[in-house]
Design a protein around this motif. Structure first.
Motif, PDB file in Angstrom:
ATOM      1  N   LEU A   4       0.816  -1.211   0.000  1.00  0.00           N
ATOM      2  CA  LEU A   4       0.000   0.000   0.000  1.00  0.00           C
ATOM      3  C   LEU A   4       0.853   1.266   0.000  1.00  0.00           C
ATOM      4  N   THR A   5       1.907   1.265   0.798  1.00  0.00           N
ATOM      5  CA  THR A   5       2.735   2.468   0.882  1.00  0.00           C
ATOM      6  C   THR A   5       3.743   2.576  -0.262  1.00  0.00           C
ATOM      7  N   SER A   6       3.803   1.555  -1.098  1.00  0.00           N
ATOM      8  CA  SER A   6       4.696   1.608  -2.264  1.00  0.00           C
ATOM      9  C   SER A   6       3.939   1.825  -3.577  1.00  0.00           C
ATOM     10  N   LEU A   7       2.633   1.902  -3.525  1.00  0.00           N
ATOM     11  CA  LEU A   7       1.824   2.079  -4.736  1.00  0.00           C
ATOM     12  C   LEU A   7       2.187   3.337  -5.528  1.00  0.00           C
ATOM     13  N   MET A  39      18.723   8.888   4.706  1.00  0.00           N
ATOM     14  CA  MET A  39      18.841  10.209   5.328  1.00  0.00           C
ATOM     15  C   MET A  39      17.604  10.600   6.126  1.00  0.00           C
ATOM     16  N   ALA A  40      16.418  10.177   5.702  1.00  0.00           N
ATOM     17  CA  ALA A  40      15.193  10.713   6.290  1.00  0.00           C
ATOM     18  C   ALA A  40      14.499   9.817   7.304  1.00  0.00           C
ATOM     19  N   VAL A  41      14.699   8.524   7.254  1.00  0.00           N
ATOM     20  CA  VAL A  41      13.862   7.630   8.042  1.00  0.00           C
ATOM     21  C   VAL A  41      13.980   7.853   9.548  1.00  0.00           C
ATOM     22  N   LYS A  42      15.112   8.257  10.048  1.00  0.00           N
ATOM     23  CA  LYS A  42      15.284   8.427  11.493  1.00  0.00           C
ATOM     24  C   LYS A  42      15.060   9.857  11.970  1.00  0.00           C
ATOM     25  N   THR A  43      14.733  10.763  11.063  1.00  0.00           N
ATOM     26  CA  THR A  43      14.538  12.158  11.444  1.00  0.00           C
ATOM     27  C   THR A  43      13.062  12.458  11.681  1.00  0.00           C
ATOM     28  N   SER A  44      12.793  13.619  12.241  1.00  0.00           N
ATOM     29  CA  SER A  44      11.406  14.030  12.433  1.00  0.00           C
ATOM     30  C   SER A  44      10.775  14.507  11.126  1.00  0.00           C
ATOM     31  N   MET A  45      11.580  14.680  10.099  1.00  0.00           N
ATOM     32  CA  MET A  45      11.081  15.123   8.791  1.00  0.00           C
ATOM     33  C   MET A  45      10.908  13.949   7.831  1.00  0.00           C
ATOM     34  N   TRP A  46      10.739  12.745   8.335  1.00  0.00           N
ATOM     35  CA  TRP A  46      10.604  11.538   7.524  1.00  0.00           C
ATOM     36  C   TRP A  46       9.447  11.628   6.544  1.00  0.00           C
ATOM     37  N   TRP A  47       8.414  12.341   6.907  1.00  0.00           N
ATOM     38  CA  TRP A  47       7.199  12.404   6.094  1.00  0.00           C
ATOM     39  C   TRP A  47       7.394  13.181   4.791  1.00  0.00           C
ATOM     40  N   ILE A  85      -0.309   8.259   9.321  1.00  0.00           N
ATOM     41  CA  ILE A  85       0.254   9.406   8.593  1.00  0.00           C
ATOM     42  C   ILE A  85       0.894   8.932   7.289  1.00  0.00           C
ATOM     43  N   GLY A  86       1.752   7.940   7.371  1.00  0.00           N
ATOM     44  CA  GLY A  86       2.422   7.425   6.183  1.00  0.00           C
ATOM     45  C   GLY A  86       1.462   6.790   5.196  1.00  0.00           C
ATOM     46  N   THR A  87       0.468   6.094   5.699  1.00  0.00           N
ATOM     47  CA  THR A  87      -0.515   5.449   4.826  1.00  0.00           C
ATOM     48  C   THR A  87      -1.325   6.484   4.058  1.00  0.00           C
ATOM     49  N   ILE A  88      -1.799   7.502   4.752  1.00  0.00           N
ATOM     50  CA  ILE A  88      -2.587   8.557   4.099  1.00  0.00           C
ATOM     51  C   ILE A  88      -1.745   9.323   3.093  1.00  0.00           C
ATOM     52  N   LEU A  89      -0.516   9.657   3.459  1.00  0.00           N
ATOM     53  CA  LEU A  89       0.375  10.347   2.526  1.00  0.00           C
ATOM     54  C   LEU A  89       0.621   9.509   1.276  1.00  0.00           C
ATOM     55  N   SER A  90       0.800   8.212   1.440  1.00  0.00           N
ATOM     56  CA  SER A  90       1.038   7.317   0.305  1.00  0.00           C
ATOM     57  C   SER A  90      -0.162   7.272  -0.634  1.00  0.00           C
ATOM     58  N   ILE A  91      -1.346   7.187  -0.068  1.00  0.00           N
ATOM     59  CA  ILE A  91      -2.557   7.126  -0.887  1.00  0.00           C
ATOM     60  C   ILE A  91      -2.759   8.447  -1.636  1.00  0.00           C
ATOM     61  N   ILE A  92      -2.526   9.556  -0.970  1.00  0.00           N
ATOM     62  CA  ILE A  92      -2.669  10.870  -1.616  1.00  0.00           C
ATOM     63  C   ILE A  92      -1.663  11.025  -2.750  1.00  0.00           C
ATOM     64  N   PHE A  94      -0.155   8.649  -4.416  1.00  0.00           N
ATOM     65  CA  PHE A  94      -0.528   7.715  -5.476  1.00  0.00           C
ATOM     66  C   PHE A  94      -1.640   8.306  -6.343  1.00  0.00           C
ATOM     67  N   ALA A  95      -2.671   8.856  -5.701  1.00  0.00           N
ATOM     68  CA  ALA A  95      -3.787   9.440  -6.457  1.00  0.00           C
ATOM     69  C   ALA A  95      -3.321  10.601  -7.329  1.00  0.00           C
ATOM     70  N   LEU A  96      -2.492  11.470  -6.768  1.00  0.00           N
ATOM     71  CA  LEU A  96      -1.987  12.612  -7.548  1.00  0.00           C
ATOM     72  C   LEU A  96      -1.140  12.164  -8.731  1.00  0.00           C
ATOM     73  N   LEU A  97      -0.207  11.250  -8.489  1.00  0.00           N
ATOM     74  CA  LEU A  97       0.639  10.756  -9.580  1.00  0.00           C
ATOM     75  C   LEU A  97      -0.174   9.987 -10.616  1.00  0.00           C
ATOM     76  N   LEU A  98      -1.186   9.263 -10.174  1.00  0.00           N
ATOM     77  CA  LEU A  98      -2.046   8.525 -11.093  1.00  0.00           C
ATOM     78  C   LEU A  98      -2.798   9.476 -12.020  1.00  0.00           C
ATOM     79  N   ILE A  99      -3.331  10.538 -11.467  1.00  0.00           N
ATOM     80  CA  ILE A  99      -4.064  11.517 -12.275  1.00  0.00           C
ATOM     81  C   ILE A  99      -3.133  12.216 -13.259  1.00  0.00           C
ATOM     82  N   VAL A 100      -1.985  12.666 -12.779  1.00  0.00           N
ATOM     83  CA  VAL A 100      -1.039  13.390 -13.633  1.00  0.00           C
ATOM     84  C   VAL A 100      -0.510  12.495 -14.749  1.00  0.00           C
ATOM     85  N   THR A 101      -0.070  11.296 -14.408  1.00  0.00           N
ATOM     86  CA  THR A 101       0.493  10.425 -15.437  1.00  0.00           C
ATOM     87  C   THR A 101      -0.579   9.877 -16.375  1.00  0.00           C
ATOM     88  N   ALA A 102      -1.782   9.646 -15.865  1.00  0.00           N
ATOM     89  CA  ALA A 102      -2.867   9.191 -16.746  1.00  0.00           C
ATOM     90  C   ALA A 102      -3.169  10.253 -17.801  1.00  0.00           C
TER      91      ALA A 102
END
Length: 111
Positions: A4-7, A39-47, A85-92, A94-102
């Protein structure tokens, strides 16, 4: 959760493959993914880095740090707040990239 988070990578990689070919796509994804994830996974800016979302979400789910070691009881990477947080960001994303690339692929000429 990993799937899901890699879609979001599917439409991105399809676009890159059309523009750069398979080798360019793989090199960019591995290079950027490895660099931003580390670089990002252990920081507070991971998102901010989409490449770190899956790794960060798996820490509280599995209790394992990104380097493969077991996470301690009080480790900050075990905080389950990152999962929605990560799940919602991934879905958003994905939807944006899907619309743009479609829309971009729709304008392509058929060969």
């Amino acid at each position: 959760m990993i799937a899901l988070t890699s879609l979001w990578q599917i439409p991105l990689c399809m676009f890159l493959a059309k523009k750069l070919g398979m080798l360019g796509t793989v090199l960019i994804n591995v290079g950027v993914g490895f660099g931003l994830n580390v670089m990002a996974v252990k920081t507070s800016m991971w998102w901010i880095s989409p490449y770190s979302w899956t790794t960060r979400i798996m820490c509280p789910i599995l209790g394992i740090l990104p380097n493969g070691e077991l996470a301690g009881i009080g480790d900050s990477l075990r905080n389950p707040v990152v999962i929605p947080i990560g799940t919602i960001l991934s879905i958003i994303l994905f939807a944006l990239l899907l619309i743009v690339t479609a829309n971009w692929f729709k304008k392509q000429e058929v060969n």
